[in-house]
Write an enzyme that holds these catalytic residues in place. Structure first.
Site, PDB file in Angstrom:
ATOM      1  N   ASP A  30       1.957  11.035  -4.502  1.00  0.00           N
ATOM      2  CA  ASP A  30       1.420  11.485  -3.217  1.00  0.00           C
ATOM      3  C   ASP A  30       2.072  10.691  -2.090  1.00  0.00           C
ATOM      4  OD1 ASP A  30      -0.362  12.760  -1.371  1.00  0.00           O
ATOM      5  OD2 ASP A  30      -1.534  10.913  -1.357  1.00  0.00           O
ATOM      6  N   TYR A  81      -7.085  10.111  -9.124  1.00  0.00           N
ATOM      7  CA  TYR A  81      -7.718  11.267  -8.482  1.00  0.00           C
ATOM      8  C   TYR A  81      -8.860  11.846  -9.327  1.00  0.00           C
ATOM      9  CZ  TYR A  81      -4.290  11.940  -4.707  1.00  0.00           C
ATOM     10  OH  TYR A  81      -3.523  11.823  -3.577  1.00  0.00           O
ATOM     11  N   ASP A  86       5.409  11.844   0.714  1.00  0.00           N
ATOM     12  CA  ASP A  86       5.324  11.823   2.178  1.00  0.00           C
ATOM     13  C   ASP A  86       6.497  11.024   2.760  1.00  0.00           C
ATOM     14  OD1 ASP A  86       2.875  13.203   2.128  1.00  0.00           O
ATOM     15  OD2 ASP A  86       2.062  11.993   3.764  1.00  0.00           O
ATOM     16  N   LYS A 101       3.846   0.598 -11.767  1.00  0.00           N
ATOM     17  CA  LYS A 101       3.518  -0.757 -11.305  1.00  0.00           C
ATOM     18  C   LYS A 101       3.215  -1.584 -12.556  1.00  0.00           C
ATOM     19  CE  LYS A 101       2.738  -3.791  -8.018  1.00  0.00           C
ATOM     20  NZ  LYS A 101       3.835  -4.334  -7.187  1.00  0.00           N
ATOM     21  N   ASP A 146       6.670  -0.397  -5.375  1.00  0.00           N
ATOM     22  CA  ASP A 146       6.975  -1.023  -4.079  1.00  0.00           C
ATOM     23  C   ASP A 146       8.488  -1.048  -3.843  1.00  0.00           C
ATOM     24  OD1 ASP A 146       7.183  -2.848  -6.175  1.00  0.00           O
ATOM     25  OD2 ASP A 146       6.287  -4.523  -5.077  1.00  0.00           O
TER      26      ASP A 146
HETATM   27  C1  IPM Z   1      -1.131  16.445  -1.069  1.00  0.00           C
HETATM   28  C2  IPM Z   1      -2.362  16.101  -0.279  1.00  0.00           C
HETATM   29  C3  IPM Z   1      -3.556  16.103  -1.227  1.00  0.00           C
HETATM   30  C4  IPM Z   1      -3.301  15.078  -2.300  1.00  0.00           C
HETATM   31  C5  IPM Z   1      -4.923  15.878  -0.553  1.00  0.00           C
HETATM   32  C6  IPM Z   1      -5.145  16.808   0.621  1.00  0.00           C
HETATM   33  C7  IPM Z   1      -6.039  15.985  -1.540  1.00  0.00           C
HETATM   34  O1  IPM Z   1      -2.210  14.878   0.368  1.00  0.00           O
HETATM   35  O2  IPM Z   1      -1.080  17.535  -1.662  1.00  0.00           O
HETATM   36  O3  IPM Z   1      -0.203  15.625  -1.103  1.00  0.00           O
HETATM   37  O4  IPM Z   1      -3.531  13.885  -2.092  1.00  0.00           O
HETATM   38  O5  IPM Z   1      -2.871  15.472  -3.390  1.00  0.00           O
HETATM   39 MN    MN Z   2      -0.211  14.018   0.169  1.00  0.00          MN
END
Ligand code: IPM
Ligand code: MN
Length: 352
Positions: A245, A141, A249, A189, A221
């Site tokens: 990240d 990032y 999710d 990884k 993975d």
């Molecule tokens: C999160 C989001 C952010 C990230 C984006 C919106 C920059 O996906 O906070 O998980 O990737 O960190």
């Molecule tokens: Mn995210």
């Protein structure tokens, strides 16, 4: 206690869910006799629309002066075409870096009553309670060099970590594990990436200082697969920025909805608390967004920024009770209740 909290509603469903969290924070203030000062500022697309940069100077100044920051979401399709510094998301990266928020905590657990809300069989999901500890100010990032070549023919991003960056996030994860079930899974990884081999070596060194915590290394993975197959086998997952990240999710999806997940970003400056879900422009302004992620983020704010553990637990119990009745927005419940209805029920369940 007296505390100042900065609200950054941002884009999409951000304002609705921050309003929900604000209602709960005010209720906590009233019921536990705290003097919370709540102020708001612009961030992301909401700032760009007013002709301001995605992270205006006044917003950053207000954040530095606050005891804690509660953010909704940033991201607005209208600004998707701009260069990366003019995108709403740039504000998030900038505020994380400016406040030195290197430790991102994303707990994901199955709530009673929601065992069947997600895609997994309830018996596979049973007992799931994990904490993703995501490094937040390094890796791909932020690494340099980065950019698209002038002719548009190639582009580069850089994954870079220093020993110090890995050490401090690893310590955070081991400390967190001590307050939970004493297990850390460090995800990398290392079969391909040099950065991951350094990561693994440093995490192993840090682990020597925590003999009571069991450390396992896992490739990313394999971890993604295991979160889907055996989520209850995890306690703390420690990982770098991009892997965290993605895995967070996934963790949100399996426990029923990303709309349930809170997060805390901690480090040098005041902590930043935000739901893990994004701005969800498709459902914005309809009063149907799940407020639980934002309200649970407010609970994390009470716990981590203000050390109000009793109040934080009270909010979490109010969420748990509400969800256990079958109440919920349409992402988790047949009731398909409105954001404001769910929030009102959580507020009424709050006991001093
Ligand atoms: C999160 C989001 C952010 C990230 C984006 C919106 C920059 O996906 O906070 O998980 O990737 O960190
Ligand atoms: Mn995210």
């Amino acid at each position: 206690m007296k505390a100042s909290i900065l609200l950054l509603p941002g884009d999409g469903i951000g304002p609705e869910v921050v309003a929900a969290a604000e209602q709960i924070l005010r209720a906590v203030g009233a019921r536990f006799a705290h003097d919370f000062t709540l102020q708001s500022a612009h961030i992301g697309g909401a700032a760009l629309r007013r002709g301001l940069p995605p992270l205006p100077d006044e917003t950053l100044k207000a954040a530095r002066a606050a005891d804690a920051v509660l953010l909704g979401a940033v991201g607005d399709p209208e600004f998707d075409k701009g260069d990366s510094s003019r995108r709403p998301e740039a504000a998030l990266l900038a505020i994380r870096k400016a406040l030195g928020l290197y430790a991102n905590l994303r707990p994901a657990r199955v709530w009673t009553g929601l065992e069947a809300a997600g895609p997994l069989k309830p018996d596979v999901l049973a007992g799931t309670d994990m904490l993703v500890v995501r490094e937040l100010t390094g890796g791909l990032y932020y690494g340099e060099p980065r950019g698209i070549d002038a002719d548009g023919g190639s582009a580069v991003n850089t994954m870079r970590y220093s020993r110090g960056e890995v050490e401090r996030i690893a310590r955070h994860a081991f400390e967190a594990a001590r307050a939970r079930r004493n297990r850390v899974t460090s995800v990398d990884k290392a079969n391909v990436l040099e950065v991951s081999r350094l990561w693994r070596a440093v995490v192993t060194e840090v682990a020597h200082g925590y003999p009571d915590v069991e450390l396992t290394h896992m490739l990313v993975d394999a971890c993604a697969m295991k979160i889907a197959l055996a989520p209850s086998s995890f306690d703390v997952i420690l990982t770098e920025n991009l892997f965290g990240d993605i895995l967070s999710d996934e963790a949100g999806a399996i426990v029923g909805s990303l709309g349930l997940l809170p997060s805390a970003s901690l480090g040098e400056g005041p902590g930043l608390f935000e739901p893990v879900h994004g701005s969800a422009p498709d459902i914005a302004g309809k009063n149907i967004a799940n407020p639980v992620g934002a309200i649970a983020s407010a609970a994390m704010l009470l716990r981590h920024a203000l050390t109000l553990e009793t109040e934080a637990s009270a909010v979490e119990q109010a969420i748990a009770w509400t969800l256990s009745t079958g109440m919920g927005t349409r992402d988790i419940s047949q009731r398909a209740a409105h954001t404001t209805e769910v929030t009102a029920m959580i507020e009424s369940a709050l006991q001093p």
